[in-house]
Design an enzyme around this catalytic site. Structure first.
Site, PDB file in Angstrom:
ATOM      1  N   TYR A 110      -1.194   3.785  -5.304  1.00 22.20           N
ATOM      2  CA  TYR A 110      -2.100   4.506  -4.591  1.00 22.20           C
ATOM      3  C   TYR A 110      -2.300   6.026  -4.680  1.00 22.20           C
ATOM      4  CZ  TYR A 110      -5.669   5.546  -0.975  1.00 22.20           C
ATOM      5  OH  TYR A 110      -6.900   5.946  -0.097  1.00 22.20           O
ATOM      6  N   ARG A 141      -1.508  -3.419 -10.010  1.00 20.62           N
ATOM      7  CA  ARG A 141      -1.345  -3.075  -8.664  1.00 20.62           C
ATOM      8  C   ARG A 141      -1.268  -1.825  -8.222  1.00 20.62           C
ATOM      9  NH1 ARG A 141      -0.488  -7.610  -5.492  1.00 20.62           N
ATOM     10  NH2 ARG A 141       0.296  -9.692  -6.720  1.00 20.62           N
TER      11      ARG A 141
END
Length: 290
Positions: A110, A141
């Site tokens: 992220y 991911r």
């Protein structure tokens, strides 16, 4: 070389009851199934364990249960990672790692750090970890790729012993294998590419599908490591449909349905994941039946 992590490790799912609580009988059954199937080592609290949905107390209880069931029969690796470097260090410091051979730590997700940020993140972790560290690169991911150059730079650190590489770019895998220092493990994080990576000089795999087909998958990797590539690829081609089914609607929903079909444990998952569709369930059941 860290021989105990060559071959097939499996990233264990976390079996749940239908009410969402951890199914410890299912955990026991799964561990025994993998050991009987001659898996080389077990990975606890990886992504496949739905670790993002487990509370701290659940993680602690799950780890203790797996350690107790395993009874030191197989080496254990524990997943401790995240996108807050200090929080990862704090979790390492507060976790009893005496039963574990290594920590598997994912590239920070992220935040999308620079390559230097990734390097400094791992350097700080390996400085604090009392046991060896395995890097884990999975751009699908994390939204950021740890380049081969960064991996090879980290490979020079004393406490970094290898990488679980799930980049999807086989050229990057080959570069790491070609230029790694002696003893640095290259483990595939992609079940379909695990054998090609082994054939190219890699050391094995941390697998999802391996826990559903432990005998077949671990033997395939052993054949590959022994240079018996023709036999190994013959086994891979038989397993490829299962690999496709396992990831068709997200991990670990697919592998959990395989385990349910085989009578190992249930297929319950926690939101935001959901069970596989009826269509995929039928494909999985037909593959296993045949």
């Amino acid at each position: 070389m860290n021989e105990f992590l060559r071959g097939t490790g499996v990233a264990l799912v976390t079996p749940f009851k239908n009410d969402g609580t951890i199914d410890y009988d299912g955990v026991t059954s799964l561990v025994e199934f993998c050991i009987k199937g001659k898996i080389e080592y077990l990975v606890v609290l990886g992504t496949t364990a739905e670790s993002a949905t487990l509370t701290k107390s659940e993680k602690k209880a799950l780890v203790a249960h797996i350690v107790q069931v395993n009874k030191k029969r197989l080496p254990l690796v524990i997943g401790i990672g995240g996108n807050n470097t200090q929080a990862v260090i704090d979790e390492i410091d507060s976790t009893d790692l005496s039963d574990f051979a290594a920590v598997l730590s994912v590239v920070p997700m992220y935040n999308k750090p620079s390559q230097e940020g990734i390097y400094q993140h791992y350097k700080k972790i390996q400085d604090h970890a009392p046991i060896p560290v395995l890097l884990y690169n999975v751009p699908s991911r994390t939204a950021i790729n740890m380049t081969a150059e960064t991996t090879l730079r980290l490979a020079q650190l004393d406490n970094v012993i290898g990488v679980k590489e799930a980049v999807g770019d086989f050229t990057q895998v080959l570069q790491i294998i070609k230029e790694r220092p002696e003893g640095f493990l290259v483990l595939s994080g992609d079940d379909a590419l695990a054998l090609p990576a082994v054939a190219a000089g890699g050391d094995g795999v941390i697998s999802v599908i391996g826990q559903g087909f432990p005998d077949e998958f671990s033997e395939m990797i052993r054949l590959g490591l022994a240079g018996e590539t023709q036999k190994a690829f013959s086994e891979l081609y038989k397993l490829l449909p299962a690999v496709d089914h396992a990831f068709a609607e997200g991990n670990p929903a697919g592998i959990k349905h395989m385990l349910k079909t085989k009578g190992v444990c249930g297929d319950a998952v926690r939101l935001p994941l959901i069970n596989v569709s009826d269509e995929l369930a039928e494909k999985i059941e037909n593959f296993i039946a045949n």
